[in-house]
Design an enzyme around this catalytic site. Structure first.
Site, mmCIF file in Angstrom:
data_model
loop_
_atom_site.group_PDB
_atom_site.id
_atom_site.type_symbol
_atom_site.label_atom_id
_atom_site.label_comp_id
_atom_site.label_asym_id
_atom_site.label_seq_id
_atom_site.Cartn_x
_atom_site.Cartn_y
_atom_site.Cartn_z
ATOM 1 C CD GLU A 251 -2.818 5.445 6.823
ATOM 2 O OE1 GLU A 251 -2.646 5.620 5.682
ATOM 3 O OE2 GLU A 251 -1.976 4.959 7.367
ATOM 4 C CB SER B 163 5.667 -1.592 11.787
ATOM 5 O OG SER B 163 5.330 -0.456 12.058
ATOM 6 C CG ASN C 41 -1.528 1.359 1.293
ATOM 7 O OD1 ASN C 41 -1.626 2.114 0.503
ATOM 8 N ND2 ASN C 41 -2.407 1.388 2.568
ATOM 9 C CD GLU D 262 -3.087 -2.289 7.158
ATOM 10 O OE1 GLU D 262 -2.145 -2.638 6.714
ATOM 11 O OE2 GLU D 262 -3.738 -1.257 7.336
ATOM 12 C CE LYS E 208 -0.043 3.358 4.775
ATOM 13 N NZ LYS E 208 0.042 3.297 6.291
ATOM 14 C CG HIS F 111 -5.409 1.894 5.473
ATOM 15 N ND1 HIS F 111 -4.982 3.243 6.066
ATOM 16 C CD2 HIS F 111 -4.605 1.124 5.312
ATOM 17 C CE1 HIS F 111 -3.831 2.569 6.656
ATOM 18 N NE2 HIS F 111 -3.480 1.472 6.005
ATOM 19 N N GLY G 65 2.899 2.505 10.784
ATOM 20 C CA GLY G 65 3.798 3.598 10.675
ATOM 21 C C GLY G 65 4.571 3.844 11.834
HETATM 22 P P1 13P Z 1 3.467 0.733 7.840
HETATM 23 O O1 13P Z 1 3.966 -0.830 6.942
HETATM 24 O O2 13P Z 1 4.174 1.773 7.026
HETATM 25 O O3 13P Z 1 3.253 0.449 8.997
HETATM 26 O O4 13P Z 1 1.837 0.583 7.086
HETATM 27 C C1 13P Z 1 1.159 -0.461 7.198
HETATM 28 C C2 13P Z 1 -0.329 -0.240 6.401
HETATM 29 O O5 13P Z 1 -0.897 0.905 6.785
HETATM 30 C C3 13P Z 1 -0.642 -0.903 5.134
HETATM 31 O O6 13P Z 1 -1.882 -0.626 4.857
#
Ligand code: 13P
Length: 244
Positions: A92, A208, A4, A162, A6, A90, A168
């Site tokens: 976010e 992560s 992903n 997740e 983003k 997601h 992150g």
């Molecule tokens: P990170 O791998 O940067 O922690 O992000 C995970 C994520 O949100 C994947 O959709």
């Protein structure tokens, strides 16, 4: 194994990434591989991935086919561009855009209508985990966003667990924590859709995931794959994860 991206990379960067990534995973037949770039990069991604097994996914969709909905992109458009997958709900999107369970159902149904495989995200906030509410939250998200699907619809989706506190932050869930959450989600699937669906559904872990921790996660029987953010932005790093 899904990446992903983003809100990162331009179309030119997408082209260069996939050009470098392709040979690194050309022999990787042990898993499905999906890259999810931002909307404007999808045509470049589809073109560069043509003739490979790399699927291209979007990070969101609107449930309508077309209409006066400024700023939105439909499953119809994603299908037309050549996408195979789409990430839905997601954390976010849930946090910053207030996406709710009824919208998740509409988005999943729209994705399936257009032949896209939905990767539906669930997961608890840090405060919810600390309050011992992880399973309650996963239950609410499952009951509201996934349980209303028909068994035929459900059979076509992928779930991503997740935990929001692991996204992150560099704080990866331990294999045991992820495995426990996956087992709980799977028990919800079995209760609603039956044992066969429970055994068959693919549940990815996200939060992560890095080349140096993916092996421990993937050693867990409950963990079927990974949804990778930051570490998917570099082709060598994501290839190392794919080829764990
Ligand atoms: P990170 O791998 O940067 O922690 O992000 C995970 C994520 O949100 C994947 O959709």
């Amino acid at each position: 194994m899904a990446g992903n991206w983003k809100m990162y990379k331009t179309p030119a960067e997408t082209h260069n990434y996939i050009e470098a990534f392709k040979p690194l995973v050309a022999a990787s037949t042990h898993c499905d591989i999906v890259l999810c770039p931002p909307f404007p990069n999808l045509p470049a991604a589809v073109a560069e991935a043509a003739g490979t097994t790399i699927g291209i996914g979007a990070q969101n969709l609107h449930w309508g086919k077309e209409g006066a909905v400024t700023g939105e992109v439909s499953g119809h458009m994603l299908q037309a561009v050549g996408c195979s997958h789409v990430i839905i709900a997601h954390s976010e999107r849930r946090q910053y855009f207030k996406e709710s369970e009824p919208e998740v159902v509409k988005k999943v149904e729209a994705a399936l209508e257009w032949g896209l495989t939905p990767i539906v995200c669930v997961g608890e906030l840090l405060a919810e985990r600390e309050a011992g509410r992880t399973e309650d939250v996963l239950s609410e998200q499952f009951d509201g966003g996934l349980a209303p699907l028909t068994p035929e619809q459900f059979a076509k989706i992928v779930i991503a667990y997740e935990p929001v506190w692991a996204i992150g932050t560099g704080k990866v869930a331990t294999p045991q924590m992820a495995s426990d959450a996956h087992r709980f989600i799977r028990s919800k699937v079995t209760a609603r859709f039956g044992a066969e669906a429970g055994a068959a559904v693919r549940i990815l872990y996200g939060g992560s995931v890095k080349p140096d921790n993916v092996k421990g996660l993937m050693a867990e029987e409950e963990i079927d794959g990974a949804l990778v953010g930051g570490a998917s932005l570099d082709p060598k790093s994501f290839a190392a994860i794919v080829n764990y």
